[in-house]
Design a protein around this motif. Structure first.
Motif, short mmCIF file in Angstrom:
data_model
loop_
_atom_site.label_atom_id
_atom_site.label_comp_id
_atom_site.label_asym_id
_atom_site.label_seq_id
_atom_site.Cartn_x
_atom_site.Cartn_y
_atom_site.Cartn_z
N ALA A 168 -19.98 58.61 -3.99
CA ALA A 168 -20.01 57.60 -2.97
C ALA A 168 -21.52 58.17 -1.90
O ALA A 168 -22.01 57.44 -1.29
N ALA A 169 -21.65 59.55 -1.98
CA ALA A 169 -22.77 59.99 -1.44
C ALA A 169 -23.92 59.84 -2.04
O ALA A 169 -25.04 59.55 -1.39
N VAL A 170 -23.97 59.74 -3.38
CA VAL A 170 -25.31 59.50 -3.87
C VAL A 170 -25.75 58.07 -3.82
O VAL A 170 -26.95 57.79 -3.51
N ASP A 171 -24.72 57.07 -3.95
CA ASP A 171 -25.26 55.66 -3.82
C ASP A 171 -25.15 55.37 -2.30
O ASP A 171 -25.41 53.87 -2.09
N ARG A 172 -24.97 56.19 -1.37
CA ARG A 172 -24.98 55.84 0.21
C ARG A 172 -23.86 54.79 0.50
O ARG A 172 -23.87 54.16 1.44
N THR A 173 -22.79 54.61 -0.25
CA THR A 173 -21.47 53.97 0.14
C THR A 173 -21.11 54.36 1.32
O THR A 173 -20.85 53.50 2.41
N VAL A 174 -21.14 55.58 1.74
CA VAL A 174 -20.66 56.35 2.96
C VAL A 174 -21.63 57.36 3.35
O VAL A 174 -22.16 58.05 2.32
N THR A 175 -21.50 57.63 4.37
CA THR A 175 -22.39 59.05 5.17
C THR A 175 -21.16 60.21 5.02
O THR A 175 -20.08 59.84 5.62
#
Length: 913
Positions: free
Chosen positions: A136-143
């Motif tokens: 999620a962090a890598v694909d910027r789904t969330v911060t």
């Protein structure tokens, strides 16, 4: 009202907070990882970051919080389950990582904006949840905003977040000492006495959680008391229930051997490494070190201690009494049986350590070993231990040396009545003995206590005289002979007794003793006599040279004249202050004050706090002066130093009067009456007592009684040759509106012409007597150059008033309505600039004579002050929303009205830079 301890402010984390907020705001940033040990404030920093105004302004942003727990570590997506909800029917065939990632993407899509996912204790997440967060962090789904503990194993997936996924890692170290002190002050809502502050700060070791819990436990147990405006501990922090619960899991050993090892180390720490490996299996020590429960220092020899001060407190509180005795006996036996160890070779610290263990175990002791250990404990400033060791040696052998060590320790502990009783006991032992030196040392020790604690100079003289008579009976010497001060410490000490009652005729004979090869006690007494007399006489250059010579004699002194020796460093700070260099004096005094706290030396602490209060007054900071005066009085009262109590109350009363705080004035005036001196008292700082009465009188309106008291004291000091102290009193007479009396007294008793501040005081009094605005303005600029801004502002206020009065008189005589008000305008601005530089409020009679600036407009005054502080025209223009040309126009009009030609003259005129 004190801040509730649960609402501890975020202190000392400004840089980390800014980094976290900036990283969370970045539109393409994967997030932040906050790492640190338990209790350093990771969760608090995370909450402050997501609650920051800059984050709240992010369009469509939302914060989702997850708390990982040890119970959910083995559950797949356990901590995220409440956030993700049950999987959809079409997700049954997907892997758990895919299910979790799709759930986060669905939440992000529903929010239609930035989602900050805050995960506390991320190291406790299951491996699937960590994989989900990584993707999620890598694909910027969330911060991502995660916290992890560095004192527990950290999974590789957590490391990958900052190592591979680009998450910004912020490492939180323990708070530095200044931040810890600021946090403690904020927790309690007011200033904290120095030893209390140091003890709580060092016990918490920079851990904000531990510090908060220490404060909470101490207050719940009634161990923290607000006395005289300062918080202080009133008992030992032997058990901290709230922290016991917090740390219980960390101290829970997995086997009896580990628990036994921890208890042994707690009983004896620090324990030499060679001794620890003799008593505890090396694999057990290694296991405890790996778990972060003990540490090995790099000193020579290496020492083993528990890794946090609180661990020792908790373990000692939980160890049964017989278990502790067993541990201490094992430690002492092993150390004494080591024929090659430092204890056998005579190392002072090892001897002290073994003596303490033997003392705690009980049973017969070697008096000489106990005495040597007591002297080492005294050198370490472990006064309670020093007394126990010395008293045990004295009771076993009735040795005079042991008795004297016990007396000195009792004085530092504030047990003056017991010290006096032991002195009487020792006097009986040595009265007719052949050991002349013992008789002299006992008499000097006894007399010192009577002077410095009981404030009774004639009683001290009686002790000295009785010892002189006893010496005569034993040696056959003439008892009526005055004695040679260079040969006899009793005669040298008599010079000291004369000096503390302002007899300045002792200077030359005392200097002769110092230059001789007299015994150390005689030279110490003579140094105290000459130093005190030179200071009150205002012969500061000579005093500085003398103190520089005496300081090496006092450093590390554990023998006689400790009370005199403790005054050397504060005296050096005082002479720097009045030389005058108050900024250097403050730095020197603060260094001495900090040194008095660790290891603790209460006498030195009280004296340094007193001098710091005097320096703060000279530096124009009455609020700070009042705080230091309170501490000096508090500590001096605890250890029964009556003269220091009187002098600190006097300085505090001056500060309260300059602040205009009526409640403090009334209370301090009552305290001054309580500690009032008399003909039997020490008089070194009598001028401060008279100054206090004068300042109080100016506030309450006593019809000039206080001014009369101060004027009489200045005259008496002058007659005794204490013209330096008298000149400081005359300075306050000018400040309080009695310039004519001050000028007359200074003419009758002029200060040393080589003393810079003394010359300025004389000029000040003359200018005030003549109502000379130019002379007063010149004096104000001199005070500003000395770093005395309140004095500068007052002199400038008097200059302004004199200029306005003179101009008005001349205008009436000419029948015109104008006049040259340039001096008045310059004086007003100088006062304003100097008062602003103090950062503290002040209200004095001279300041109340200031009037409005009629020559300068409000904007001209604002621009002129900014320019004097060094601000550029562009900077002023930007701050005031003006053009640079407009700023320059205002500035040049101000130059013309003030009679200066540019910034350099402006700074000089206003006493800035």
């Amino acid at each position: 009202m004190a801040r509730p301890v649960q609402e501890s402010p975020l202190i000392g984390r400004e840089l980390e907070l800014a980094t976290a907020v900036e990283s969370l705001r970045a539109s393409d940033g994967p997030g932040v990882l906050i790492a640190g040990s338990a209790g350093v404030g990771k969760s608090r920093l995370a909450r402050e970051a997501v609650g920051h105004d800059a984050i709240k302004r992010v369009p469509g942003g939302r914060v989702l919080a997850v708390q990982a727990t040890a119970d959910a570590t083995e559950l797949v997506l356990g901590a995220l389950a409440g956030l993700l909800g049950p999987p959809e029917p079409d997700q049954i065939s997907l892997s758990p990582v895919q299910v979790g990632l799709l759930g986060l993407r669905r939440i992000a899509a529903q929010e239609q904006g930035r989602v900050i996912l805050s995960v506390d204790d991320a190291h406790l997440l299951d491996s699937v949840s960590l994989a989900v967060l990584h993707h999620a962090a890598v694909d910027r789904t969330v911060t991502l905003l995660a916290t992890v503990r560095t004192d527990q194993p950290v999974p590789d997936a957590v490391t990958a977040l900052w190592k591979d996924a680009g998450v910004v890692r912020i490492d939180l170290a323990p708070l530095d000492p200044s931040a810890s002190e600021a946090l403690l002050t904020a927790l309690l809502g007011g200033p904290v006495e120095g030893r209390t502050l140091r003890q709580l700060r060092d016990t918490a070791a920079g851990n904000p959680l531990f510090l908060r819990e220490l404060v909470t436990s101490a207050r719940e147990a009634g161990l923290l008391d607000l006395a005289g405006g300062l918080w202080r501990l009133t008992g030992p922090m032997t058990a901290v229930p709230r922290l016991t619960e917090l740390l219980a899991n960390r101290l829970a050993a997995t086997c009896p051997a580990e628990r036994d090892a921890l208890e042994l180390l707690a009983a004896g720490e620090p324990v030499p490494l060679r001794l620890a490996v003799t008593l505890v299996a090396e694999d057990t020590l290694e296991a405890l070190e790996r778990r972060g429960l003990l540490s090995v220092g790099l000193a020579d020899p290496p020492m083993v201690r528990l890794s946090h001060p609180l661990y020792g407190e908790l373990l000692r509180a939980g160890t049964p009494a017989f278990g502790r005795l067993r541990h201490l006996r094992r430690l002492a036996d092993a150390s004494e049986s080591d024929a090659t160890g430092p204890a056998s070779a005579g190392c002072g610290e090892d001897r002290l350590r073994v003596a303490r263990w033997r003392l705690d175990v009980g049973g017969p002791v070697n008096p000489q070993v106990m005495l040597a250990a007591a002297e080492q404990a005294t050198a370490n400033r472990e006064y309670a231990l020093a007394y126990r060791l010395a008293d045990r040696a004295f009771q076993a052998h009735r040795d005079v040396a042991a008795g004297l060590v016990s007396v000195r320790a009792l004085v530092q502990l504030g047990r003056v009545d017991e010290a006096l009783a032991r002195c009487s006991e020792l006097a009986d032992l040595v009265r007719l003995a052949d050991a002349d030196l013992d008789r002299l040392l006992v008499a000097v020790e006894h007399a010192e206590i009577l002077v410095h604690a009981m404030d009774d100079v004639p009683a001290a003289r009686s002790v000295v005289e009785r010892a002189r008579q006893d010496r005569a009976r034993v040696t056959g010497a003439d008892p009526t002979a005055a004695g040679d001060p260079a040969a006899c410490p009793l005669a040298a000490f008599d010079l000291y007794l004369r000096s503390v009652q302002l007899d300045c005729t002792v200077i030359e004979p005392s200097l002769a003793v110092i230059r001789s090869d007299a015994p150390m006690p005689a030279r110490m007494a003579a140094s105290g006599a000459a130093g005190g007399a030179l200071l009150v006489a205002g012969r500061y250059a000579e005093a500085e040279a003398l103190i520089a010579h005496a300081m090496p004699l006092t450093g590390g002194n554990i023998g006689g004249s400790q009370l005199q020796a403790a005054g050397a460093s504060p005296a050096a700070a005082a002479l720097r202050c009045y030389r005058p260099d108050p900024a250097a004096a403050m730095e020197f005094a603060e260094h001495g004050y900090q040194a008095s706290l660790h290891p603790t030396n209460p006498v030195s602490q009280a004296l340094h706090a007193l001098v710091l209060s005097q320096i703060a007054l000279v530096r124009g900071r009455p609020r700070t002066a009042l705080r230091w005066a309170r501490e000096a009085r508090l500590v001096a009262n605890e250890i029964s130093l009556r003269p220091v109590c009187r002098w600190s109350v006097a300085v505090g009363l001056q500060a309260a009067a300059q602040l205009g705080t009526d409640a403090d004035i009334d209370g301090l005036a009552a305290d001054l009456d309580r500690y009032a001196g008399g003909p039997r008292s020490m008089r070194l700082f009598d001028i401060d007592v008279a100054r206090a009465y004068a300042w109080r009188g100016a506030v309450v309106g006593d019809g000039g009684v206080g001014i009369g008291v101060l004027a009489a004291s200045v005259a008496e000091h002058g007659r005794l040759g204490a013209v330096g102290a008298g000149a400081l009193g005359a300075l306050d007479l000018v400040r309080l509106g009695a310039g004519v009396r001050a000028a007359a007294l200074l003419a009758a008793y002029p200060p040393d012409p080589d003393w810079l501040l003394g010359r300025t005081v004389v000029r000040y009094a003359a200018a005030a007597q003549a109502a000379d605005p130019t002379g007063l303005l010149d004096v104000a600029q001199q005070f500003a150059g000395y770093g005395m801004p309140l004095h500068a502002a007052e002199a400038a206020a008097l200059a302004e008033a004199a200029a306005r009065t003179g101009t008005a008189t001349r205008d009436r005589a000419r029948g015109s309505a104008g006049g040259d008000l340039a001096v008045a305008a310059s004086a007003h601005l100088l006062a304003e600039a100097q008062l602003a530089s103090t950062g503290e409020p002040a209200s004095t009679p001279a300041l109340r004579r200031r009037g409005p600036v009629s020559q300068l407009t409000t904007r001209e005054r604002e621009v002129a002050l900014a320019a004097a502080r060094g601000e550029s025209a562009r900077g002023i223009a930007g701050r005031l929303h003006l053009s640079e040309r407009t700023v320059e126009n205002h500035l040049h009009r101000a130059y013309a009205k003030l009679g200066v030609s540019g910034r350099a003259e402006l700074r000089t005129a206003l006493g800035v830079g």
